[in-house]
Design an enzyme around this catalytic site. Structure first.
Site, PDB file in Angstrom:
ATOM      1  N   ASP A  45      -2.769  -0.387  -4.852  1.00  0.00           N
ATOM      2  CA  ASP A  45      -1.798  -1.342  -5.401  1.00  0.00           C
ATOM      3  C   ASP A  45      -0.970  -0.709  -6.512  1.00  0.00           C
ATOM      4  O   ASP A  45       0.236  -0.975  -6.644  1.00  0.00           O
ATOM      5  CB  ASP A  45      -2.521  -2.578  -5.923  1.00  0.00           C
ATOM      6  CG  ASP A  45      -3.084  -3.445  -4.801  1.00  0.00           C
ATOM      7  OD1 ASP A  45      -2.712  -3.209  -3.640  1.00  0.00           O
ATOM      8  OD2 ASP A  45      -3.888  -4.345  -5.102  1.00  0.00           O
ATOM      9  N   GLU A  71       2.583  -0.796   3.216  1.00  0.00           N
ATOM     10  CA  GLU A  71       3.161   0.241   2.370  1.00  0.00           C
ATOM     11  C   GLU A  71       4.599   0.546   2.748  1.00  0.00           C
ATOM     12  O   GLU A  71       5.130   1.591   2.372  1.00  0.00           O
ATOM     13  CB  GLU A  71       2.324   1.529   2.466  1.00  0.00           C
ATOM     14  CG  GLU A  71       2.346   2.206   3.829  1.00  0.00           C
ATOM     15  CD  GLU A  71       1.250   1.689   4.769  1.00  0.00           C
ATOM     16  OE1 GLU A  71       0.873   2.426   5.682  1.00  0.00           O
ATOM     17  OE2 GLU A  71       0.787   0.548   4.585  1.00  0.00           O
TER      18      GLU A  71
END
Length: 343
Positions: free
Chosen positions: A237, A263
């Site tokens: 993250d 992503e």
């Protein structure tokens, strides 16, 4: 309805457009007022319909039909007072024959009837009290209590009116915040897929009307699964957030950066042609590569692969995204950390 069959109804979108852009919005038809727009030199479709009905009746009656050739008859300068105030537009500078709707009422317009009624009541009560003084002094206290009660009720009504107005304003603000929140990715703070879909469709309409090109980039962080598997999702993250910050800080203020999923990021560049788009992508790729990558012991460089595509004639948004996605996977297969321009 556009070429893809998607409908854009002004009455549904005008309020959103007027509330999200930083310039006044003018309209061309009267029924679109009261949507947060300023107004303008609008076309009165209702009057046109009435004239058309008259012409039809005359025709059915066998009467020579009138000729409605005066186009100015169906146009009026009509503005929304609330929008004029929002944009600090002085109504005295409008055309002399302008019609200004939704004007705020002054105190006498808003409460004049109440004031008159209360004044009459007070006058009658005063006369009654004076009469009772002479006839029965024992009634003076009761009449005075009645007067105080009336004043108390007026205060209560005024207080409740203010509270209701404040509650409505808070509700409107909450609705605006909820709509904004629904368009933001909570992790990176970037726009989400919903907002990006809407913005790409807006640019597509502009391209079809004016021929203004736009480009997109799909960006995928290289070997991101390795980060998650070796260091955990918290570090993953953190990588996503820092890459998002790099992308956001290195685009123009009117470019749009979104988290497309996982992503992957999708960037929209209005008025950017194919040649400039590839150069812009390579500059962003270098900024990502230069990102300091010390995330809990993970000191390998963070890189990303870019798939770049520019809109073409008769192409839909889905086709454009598919081309960029194909270019992205070409880049992945050719060694990653690169920028590929879609065929």
């Amino acid at each position: 309805t556009d070429i893809d069959g998607e409908s854009f109804i002004p009455s549904r979108y005008l309020t959103y457009v007027a509330s999200t852009i930083d310039i006044p919005v003018f309209v061309t038809q009267q029924q679109f007022t009261n949507k947060g727009v300023v107004g303008g030199y609008v076309y009165d479709i209702s009057l046109l319909g009435a004239d058309a009905g008259t012409m039809a009746i005359e025709l059915l009656d066998g009467v020579e039909t009138s000729s409605f050739t005066n186009e100015e008859r169906y146009h009026h300068y009509i503005f929304d007072e609330r929008a004029l105030k929002h944009w600090n537009i002085d109504s005295r500078r409008l055309p002399a024959d302008s019609i200004v709707l939704f004007t705020e009422k002054n105190f006498w317009q808003e409460h004049g009837d109440v004031v008159v009624i209360v004044g009459v009541i007070l006058a009658l009560e005063t006369g009654l009290i004076i009469d009772l003084i002479y006839s029965n002094r024992r009634r003076v206290k009761a009449e005075a209590d009645l007067l105080l009660l009336n004043e108390s009720l007026e205060n209560i009504v005024e207080q409740r009116t203010l509270e209701l107005q404040s509650a409505n304003e808070q509700l409107e603000e909450l609705n605006r915040r909820l709509d904004h929140t629904a368009r933001i990715d909570p992790l990176t703070g970037l726009y989400n897929r919903r907002h990006m879909d809407e913005r790409m469709n807006e640019e597509l309409q502009l391209f079809r009307r004016r021929g203004q090109e736009f480009s997109i980039m799909i960006i995928d962080i290289d070997d991101f699964k390795t980060v998650n598997d070796n260091l955990g999702h918290m570090v993953g993250d953190q990588v996503l957030k820092q890459v998002a910050d790099v992308l956001r800080e290195n685009v123009r203020k009117y470019d749009v950066v979104s988290r497309w999923g996982g992503e992957e990021f999708l960037l929209l560049f209005p008025a950017l042609n194919e040649c400039d788009a590839l150069a812009r992508a390579d500059a962003l790729r270098a900024e990502v590569e230069n990102l300091a990558a010390d995330f809990g012991g993970y000191d390998s460089p963070i890189t990303a692969t870019f798939g770049v595509a520019t809109i073409r004639e008769n192409e839909s948004i889905r086709d454009l995204v598919d081309r960029a996605d194909t270019a992205l996977y070409q880049g992945k297969n050719s060694g990653k950390n690169t920028c590929i321009l879609a065929d």
